[in-house]
Enzyme design. Sequence first.
Site, short mmCIF file in Angstrom:
data_model
loop_
_atom_site.label_atom_id
_atom_site.label_comp_id
_atom_site.label_asym_id
_atom_site.label_seq_id
_atom_site.Cartn_x
_atom_site.Cartn_y
_atom_site.Cartn_z
N LYS A 1 6.81 0.60 -21.76
CA LYS A 1 6.99 1.36 -20.71
C LYS A 1 8.37 1.21 -20.38
O LYS A 1 8.92 2.20 -19.92
CB LYS A 1 6.08 1.21 -19.41
CG LYS A 1 6.00 2.05 -18.48
CD LYS A 1 5.24 1.72 -17.25
CE LYS A 1 5.28 2.75 -16.22
NZ LYS A 1 4.74 2.67 -15.12
N ALA B 1 0.93 -1.27 0.07
CA ALA B 1 0.09 -0.02 -0.09
C ALA B 1 1.15 1.14 0.08
O ALA B 1 0.60 2.16 0.86
CB ALA B 1 -0.78 0.04 1.17
N SER C 1 11.66 7.34 -10.25
CA SER C 1 11.33 6.38 -9.11
C SER C 1 12.55 5.89 -8.35
O SER C 1 12.77 5.73 -7.36
CB SER C 1 10.31 5.61 -9.26
OG SER C 1 10.78 4.62 -10.31
N ASN D 1 6.67 -2.22 -12.06
CA ASN D 1 7.34 -1.76 -13.01
C ASN D 1 8.62 -2.81 -13.41
O ASN D 1 8.83 -3.74 -12.68
CB ASN D 1 8.44 -0.71 -12.68
CG ASN D 1 7.69 0.64 -12.66
OD1 ASN D 1 6.81 0.94 -13.55
ND2 ASN D 1 8.05 1.56 -12.16
#
Length: 333
Positions: free
Chosen positions: A210, A14, A279, A108
């Site tokens: 991506k 989460a 990130s 990812n």
Amino acid sequence: MSAVNFHKVAIVGAGAIGGWMGVHLARAGAQVSVLARGDTLQALQKNGLQMHQGSELHTVPVQASQDAAALGVQDLVVISVKAPALASVAAQVGPLIGPHTVVLTAMNGVPWWFLQGFGGPVEGRSLSSVDPDGSIARALPAAHIIGCVVHASCSVDAPGVIRHHFGDGLIVGEPSGQATPRVQALHALLQKAGFNATLSPQIQKDIWYKLWGNMTVNPVSAITGATTDRILDDELVRGFISNVMLEAKTIGERIGIPIAQAPEDRHAMTRKLGAFKTSMLQDVQAGKPVELDALVSAVRELGQLTQVATPFTDALLGLSRLHARGLGLYPAQ
């Protein structure tokens, strides 16, 4: 059949993306549980799951536990953790998964199931770079998997408190490419929950596309500390990145996922996003393990499997790995 009724949903991880998805699914009527621990667990138990969106704050109640058995079998399990954490997470989630449970991987990079039911000459091969001992594949069998590509920017303000910045895109698809009843039901649920959800006939292509952008800029930013605009403004660095992308493009063609664009087309798209920290740079600055294997090592391994030379990818991986090891953010040899 319970496979197409996604009433009970568990979020595993989460953080920014998992929390964002959890709030939307709960607001759409799903009964949301969260597998969490530490400060996040305490915050969820006390305050629920919270998300800032523009000037609004959305709060939804969730059942949170560090014990998957306490949450029980779910209809849908959303796994949204960073790749380095996946092996330990996979070992914990067994009690969430029943015979018809769908496991949605919102992560990812190249997933462990990437070549299952797909890949041309390398179809069915496992990737040791992302699942070295096969433990992830055993814990999360391919039959349960639906793939997901996320196009959104979110961050964590505090444990259990998410901030949505921009984007609401989710692409979902069966690894087989089939439009099964369960993936159609999931697509409908995600649309009902307010996502810009797309059903993909070849989710591996969406994953690869991506990855094609972020497998380069992420590690370069982690090494240099530079934002994306500065990376792309340096013509030597941009040229190096383009060469890595051309290697990945050739690998994609060999396994059946050609990319029509040139690297410069993708650079132009990245530039439109302005100056931002990737990130991976954020992980380095926060002292968190980096996702090098799912983003770069897997591409190198796919090059070896398809007999595509990858000297530029090798250089990127070697430098990134050395840098991350020096910071204690990537396993030693």
